[in-house]
Design a protein around this motif. Structure first.
Motif, short mmCIF file in Angstrom:
data_model
loop_
_atom_site.label_atom_id
_atom_site.label_comp_id
_atom_site.label_asym_id
_atom_site.label_seq_id
_atom_site.Cartn_x
_atom_site.Cartn_y
_atom_site.Cartn_z
N LYS A 276 -83.67 43.19 -31.62
CA LYS A 276 -84.32 41.90 -31.43
C LYS A 276 -84.51 41.21 -32.78
O LYS A 276 -84.80 41.85 -33.78
CB LYS A 276 -85.67 42.08 -30.74
CG LYS A 276 -85.55 42.52 -29.29
CD LYS A 276 -86.85 42.34 -28.53
CE LYS A 276 -87.90 43.36 -28.90
NZ LYS A 276 -89.11 43.25 -28.04
N THR A 277 -84.36 39.88 -32.76
CA THR A 277 -84.38 39.13 -34.01
C THR A 277 -85.30 37.92 -33.90
O THR A 277 -85.17 37.10 -32.98
CB THR A 277 -82.97 38.65 -34.38
OG1 THR A 277 -82.11 39.79 -34.54
CG2 THR A 277 -82.99 37.85 -35.67
N GLY A 295 -78.66 32.55 -35.36
CA GLY A 295 -79.56 32.77 -34.24
C GLY A 295 -78.91 32.44 -32.91
O GLY A 295 -79.07 33.17 -31.92
N ASP A 296 -78.14 31.35 -32.87
CA ASP A 296 -77.45 30.96 -31.65
C ASP A 296 -76.40 32.00 -31.26
O ASP A 296 -76.28 32.35 -30.08
CB ASP A 296 -76.79 29.59 -31.87
CG ASP A 296 -76.09 29.08 -30.63
OD1 ASP A 296 -76.77 28.83 -29.62
OD2 ASP A 296 -74.85 28.95 -30.66
N THR A 303 -78.34 39.57 -27.93
CA THR A 303 -79.50 40.03 -28.70
C THR A 303 -80.70 39.13 -28.38
O THR A 303 -80.62 37.92 -28.58
CB THR A 303 -79.22 39.97 -30.21
OG1 THR A 303 -78.20 40.91 -30.54
CG2 THR A 303 -80.47 40.32 -31.01
N PRO A 304 -81.80 39.69 -27.90
CA PRO A 304 -83.00 38.87 -27.70
C PRO A 304 -83.39 38.22 -29.03
O PRO A 304 -83.55 38.90 -30.05
CB PRO A 304 -84.05 39.89 -27.25
CG PRO A 304 -83.26 41.01 -26.65
CD PRO A 304 -82.01 41.10 -27.49
N SER A 347 -85.58 35.51 -24.94
CA SER A 347 -85.23 34.69 -26.08
C SER A 347 -85.90 33.32 -25.96
O SER A 347 -86.26 32.89 -24.85
CB SER A 347 -83.71 34.51 -26.18
OG SER A 347 -83.06 35.73 -26.43
N SER A 348 -86.09 32.64 -27.11
CA SER A 348 -86.71 31.32 -27.08
C SER A 348 -86.33 30.54 -28.32
O SER A 348 -85.92 31.11 -29.34
CB SER A 348 -88.24 31.44 -26.98
OG SER A 348 -88.77 32.09 -28.12
N PHE A 349 -86.46 29.22 -28.22
CA PHE A 349 -86.23 28.32 -29.35
C PHE A 349 -87.39 27.35 -29.37
O PHE A 349 -87.61 26.61 -28.40
CB PHE A 349 -84.90 27.58 -29.20
CG PHE A 349 -84.52 26.77 -30.40
CD1 PHE A 349 -83.58 27.25 -31.30
CD2 PHE A 349 -85.08 25.53 -30.63
CE1 PHE A 349 -83.22 26.50 -32.42
CE2 PHE A 349 -84.74 24.77 -31.74
CZ PHE A 349 -83.80 25.26 -32.63
N VAL A 350 -88.15 27.34 -30.48
CA VAL A 350 -89.36 26.53 -30.56
C VAL A 350 -89.28 25.62 -31.78
O VAL A 350 -88.96 26.08 -32.89
CB VAL A 350 -90.62 27.41 -30.65
CG1 VAL A 350 -91.87 26.55 -30.76
CG2 VAL A 350 -90.71 28.33 -29.43
#
Length: 359
Positions: A276-277, A295-296, A303-304, A347-350
């Motif tokens: 996880k990253t 990251g993308d 990979t989470p 996973s998330s993008f903030v």
């Protein structure tokens, strides 16, 4: 070319701060690399000591220095931090940390405040932080820095019980050049495991990459694009192109083609099975595109991945502790470590902004 220019800014928080603050970019033409390092390290040590005192951390943390013998029979230092309030005998998770500074700056003392914050921000019973003082340019060229980072990982694997750490709960991370080292160590371990070669027994629970330098400028496929971070941030605060060019040249030619330096260009096969990253990214940063691109790709390869981007903020803005975003950055390091050690695999993008906090 993936376009990340929407995160360039400007944003009011930084514009207002910059208008009221005098600060100089790191690289100056009238200083040698050694003179520049001496000045920068002195400034960083002074700031670290001042922040430790002002935040009252000296009464809450303790540290012990350990010597690590490298593969070429030299000695580097690892400083092991823990909370004074942690119960004796408690086995704690470990955060293996590599500092930033373009592989030129940084020392064991420059990181006391940063590591102390991680220790004190972490919920009870706490966490152990192991900070590695790898060797620097111009005396040592690439891949000495990566070798030192890996040798420190091997030392940790052999000594984790002695320092009170939990072998099953280890996260690795770093900022800027140190983020690149963390990613390189993870990539190398993954390669050894895939090939069935001997590897340290520790399996990372995750990695936390803060403004990571994971792409040599001369290896970048993005540098000629007009909307790339390379073109938008030629004169950006803290890390202008003149500084990155200096740091890159001091590393030597080996870094240009080394896959463990250019982690952002890893193949899909090389990315399979990574832990996880968590990735923290500044919008007004030469290194923005490589971090967001990486990251993308991690997320697409299973990979989470949690990405937090700070639009309009420059590389290294966390050092300006009066900024809301600097406090949020430090909170996110703790949150990302906790997430890596949790069972959560979402996973998330903030997009981070203090504007959302205004009434």
């Amino acid at each position: 070319m993936i376009d990340f220019s929407q995160y360039q800014g400007p944003v009011a928080e930084w514009e207002e701060f910059a208008a009221s603050t005098n600060f100089a970019n790191a690289a100056t033409q009238d200083l040698t690399p050694l003179e520049l390092r001496m000045r920068q390290n002195s400034t960083r040590i002074s700031a670290s000591r001042m922040n430790l005192k002002q935040k009252g951390l000296l009464h809450r943390i303790s540290w012990v220095d350990h010597s690590i013998t490298t593969r070429d029979s030299q000695v580097i230092v690892a400083r092991v931090y823990r909370s004074k309030g942690a119960p004796l005998g408690t086995i704690l998770p470990v955060y293996l940390y590599y500092h930033g500074g373009g592989h030129l700056f940084g020392s064991i003392e420059t990181e006391d405040f940063a590591c102390g914050l991680i220790v004190t921000n972490y919920p009870p019973p706490g966490i152990i932080v192991v900070s590695v003082n790898y060797r620097h340019t111009p005396e040592f060229r690439w891949p000495t820095q990566l070798h030192d980072a890996w040798d420190a990982f091997e030392w940790l694997s052999e000594n984790i019980e002695q320092i009170g750490g939990d072998q099953s709960r280890v996260v690795v991370g770093g900022i800027s050049a140190g983020g690149g080292l963390a990613a390189g160590v993870v990539l190398h371990q993954n390669k050894l495991l895939h090939e069935g070669q001997p590897a340290p027994p520790i399996r990372f629970s995750g990695q936390v990459l803060c403004s990571p330098w994971i792409l040599h400028p001369l290896a970048s496929p993005f540098s000629n694009h007009p909307l790339s971070s390379f073109n938008q941030n030629q004169t950006a605060p803290n890390l202008p192109w003149s500084a990155l060019k200096l740091y890159s040249s001091l590393l030597g030619e080996a870094a240009i083609t080394d896959s463990q330096f250019n982690v952002a260009l890893s193949t899909d096969d090389q990315l399979q099975g990574l832990p996880k990253t968590g990735c923290l990214v500044s919008g007004q940063d030469l290194l923005r595109d490589e971090a967001l691109y990486f990251g993308d790709r991690l997320n697409k390869n299973g990979t989470p991945t949690k990405v937090h981007v700070f639009p309009g903020l420059p590389h290294g803005f966390r050092r300006f502790t009066s900024l809301w975003s600097a406090s949020r950055w430090e909170e996110l390091i703790r949150e990302c470590i906790q997430w890596c050690l949790s069972d959560d695999t979402k996973s998330s993008f903030v997009v981070e902004s203090n504007l959302t906090l205004e009434p």
